[in-house]
Structures are given as C-alpha cells and as structure tokens.
Motif scaffolding. Structure first.
Motif, PDB file in Angstrom:
ATOM      1  N   ASP A   1     -65.557 -29.427 159.155  1.00 45.01           N
ATOM      2  CA  ASP A   1     -65.109 -30.754 159.088  1.00 45.01           C
ATOM      3  C   ASP A   1     -65.717 -31.275 160.175  1.00 45.01           C
ATOM      4  O   ASP A   1     -65.162 -32.654 160.081  1.00 45.01           O
ATOM      5  CB  ASP A   1     -64.158 -30.865 158.327  1.00 45.01           C
ATOM      6  CG  ASP A   1     -63.386 -30.558 158.756  1.00 45.01           C
ATOM      7  OD1 ASP A   1     -63.202 -29.904 159.930  1.00 45.01           O
ATOM      8  OD2 ASP A   1     -61.306 -31.120 158.507  1.00 45.01           O
TER       9      ASP A   1
ATOM     10  N   ASP B   1     -68.571 -34.597 155.804  1.00 39.14           N
ATOM     11  CA  ASP B   1     -67.587 -34.679 156.493  1.00 39.14           C
ATOM     12  C   ASP B   1     -67.617 -33.866 157.734  1.00 39.14           C
ATOM     13  O   ASP B   1     -67.060 -34.211 158.601  1.00 39.14           O
ATOM     14  CB  ASP B   1     -66.193 -33.833 155.568  1.00 39.14           C
ATOM     15  CG  ASP B   1     -66.671 -31.686 155.105  1.00 39.14           C
ATOM     16  OD1 ASP B   1     -67.947 -32.122 155.428  1.00 39.14           O
ATOM     17  OD2 ASP B   1     -66.047 -31.712 154.881  1.00 39.14           O
TER      18      ASP B   1
ATOM     19  N   ASN C   1     -61.057 -34.041 162.132  1.00 40.63           N
ATOM     20  CA  ASN C   1     -61.990 -34.247 161.308  1.00 40.63           C
ATOM     21  C   ASN C   1     -62.655 -35.077 161.332  1.00 40.63           C
ATOM     22  O   ASN C   1     -64.056 -34.929 161.135  1.00 40.63           O
ATOM     23  CB  ASN C   1     -61.035 -34.756 160.202  1.00 40.63           C
ATOM     24  CG  ASN C   1     -61.558 -34.474 159.144  1.00 40.63           C
ATOM     25  OD1 ASN C   1     -62.017 -33.660 158.106  1.00 40.63           O
ATOM     26  ND2 ASN C   1     -61.474 -35.831 157.824  1.00 40.63           N
TER      27      ASN C   1
END
Length: 236
Positions: free
Chosen positions: A152, A96, A208
């Motif tokens: 992330d 991630d 993200n």
C-alpha cells in the motif's frame, strides 16, 4: 491520526520527515480537499508537484476524482488535473500504491485483484503499465512474500531498488516488518532491509503512502528525507 517528529498528522495529510533530526513538517494539508479524505498513495516529483490518489471519491482544487484515478497537485498555484484515469482498468478499482517513472510508465498496486493493460494482478503485486501502448507486465510478484500481502505504498529509487510498505505485518527475504515500517528491497539480489521503523511514531502507525524527496534534476532519494502519509488501518 498519528504523531511523528513532533507534529500530529491526519490520514489526509502528508508529513515530511527527516530521520537525521527526527523532525517533521506538514507538506500537504488535508483541508485542501473539500471534505475529509484519506490519501492512500502519493509521489512528489522533481518540480515539487504532488501526485495523489485517495481511498474514496474526492475533490481537490475543483477537480473531482475517484479512488482509481491519480491527480497532480501543484502547491505553487493550486492547479489540479487527472494524470491517470481509472477508466484504464477493466472495472472500478482502488489504487493504494503507485510510482511514475521518468518515461511516463507506472508501477501500480490496487486494494484487490485488478486487470489493467491485459494483465490481471493481485493486491501484493506491482504492475508496470505503459499508457501509450495500454500494456502491463508483472514487475513485483506477491509470491515473494511469506504470505498473502497487500502493498500500500511504493517508491522506486532505481528500477532495481524499491521502497515499500504493506497493509499488514509481512515477511520478505526472511525479514519480518510491520505495517508502519518502510522496507527497501533489491530485486536483483532479493535482499530486504528496514529503512524506517514504526517505533518512530507515537502510536501503532500504518504508513499508507511513501515518497522520497527527489533531487531537482534526478529522481533519487535526497539525503535521508522521506515523505510519509498515514491512513486509518483498513481491513481486507
């Protein structure tokens, strides 16, 4: 789905955002995937190529890959190839956050605890991995946060200066920031500052994935332009 700089983006889109003008344009369209996907890590290289990882199994440009793979996507000809294979992990994982240095080594963070190149690391750590030697070392330690956190999104301006975002609100160097902020952290001094604020978004965004737009010949931040990819908030 979120708004920034006058446009609406989905969790599989990548928006190019200019802080000087508060304007954004679509840099990567989720429709390029064969189905709805969420990008949860990416980097743009000096030649304009995107490196991408997704939160689930996906297909792009005829190439299928899993959440622990990283693929390159050339927007000029649509060519896609796997440039990092999840087979290097000891088990199935979900990348991630990542960054590829000029020497081909990687910074990598995963959704959960993972083992790569002989190193076991947590979701708030950054592992520095060399594929040629299959060895990894701890580059950033989650213990620097005030609590248990999950990185992330990450971009290395230099090996000493990182920009990153976290899954949840976090505190680093006494600086409290939200999951929609981008933080700059200098490793040698231990100083953290906020360089992009969540309030720029139309809602309570969770960034993200991030990448600066590099100069054509230098892997540095170009002006103040920033790429930001949004994904649905995930739970631990």
């Amino acid at each position: 789905t979120e708004t920034i700089g006058g446009i609406t983006i989905r969790n599989g889109d990548i928006a190019k955002y200019d802080t000087m003008t508060d304007t954004a344009t679509l840099a990567f369209n989720e429709d390029l995937f064969t189905a709805n996907e969420a990008i949860d890590a990416f980097q743009i290289l000096t030649d304009g190529t995107f490196l991408i990882s997704t939160s689930g199994a996906a297909t792009l440009g005829g190439v299928s890959f899993t959440p622990d793979d990283i693929v390159s996507y050339n927007p000029r000809n649509g060519f896609v190839e796997i440039v990092f294979s999840g087979d290097d992990f000891s088990a199935n994982e979900n990348i991630d956050a990542f960054y590829r240095f000029h020497d081909g080594t990687w910074l990598i963070s995963t959704v959960g605890t993972a083992t790569l190149g002989g190193l076991t690391f947590r979701d708030g750590d950054l592992a520095h991995y060399d594929e040629t030697t299959d060895m990894a070392t701890l580059f950033f330690n989650e213990d620097l946060f005030a609590g248990n956190e999950d990185i992330d999104g990450v971009y290395a301006i230099t090996p000493d200066i990182l920009r990153f975002t976290t899954l949840s609100n976090a505190t680093l160097d006494g600086t409290l920031f939200e999951d929609g902020d981008v933080i700059e952290y200098t490793i040698s001094t231990g100083v953290a500052t906020t360089v992009l604020d969540e309030s720029l978004f139309g809602g309570a965004a969770d960034i993200n994935g991030i990448s600066a737009i590099p100069e054509p010949q230098f892997d540095l931040l170009a002006g103040v332009a920033l790429l930001a990819c949004l994904a649905w908030r995930r739970r631990r």
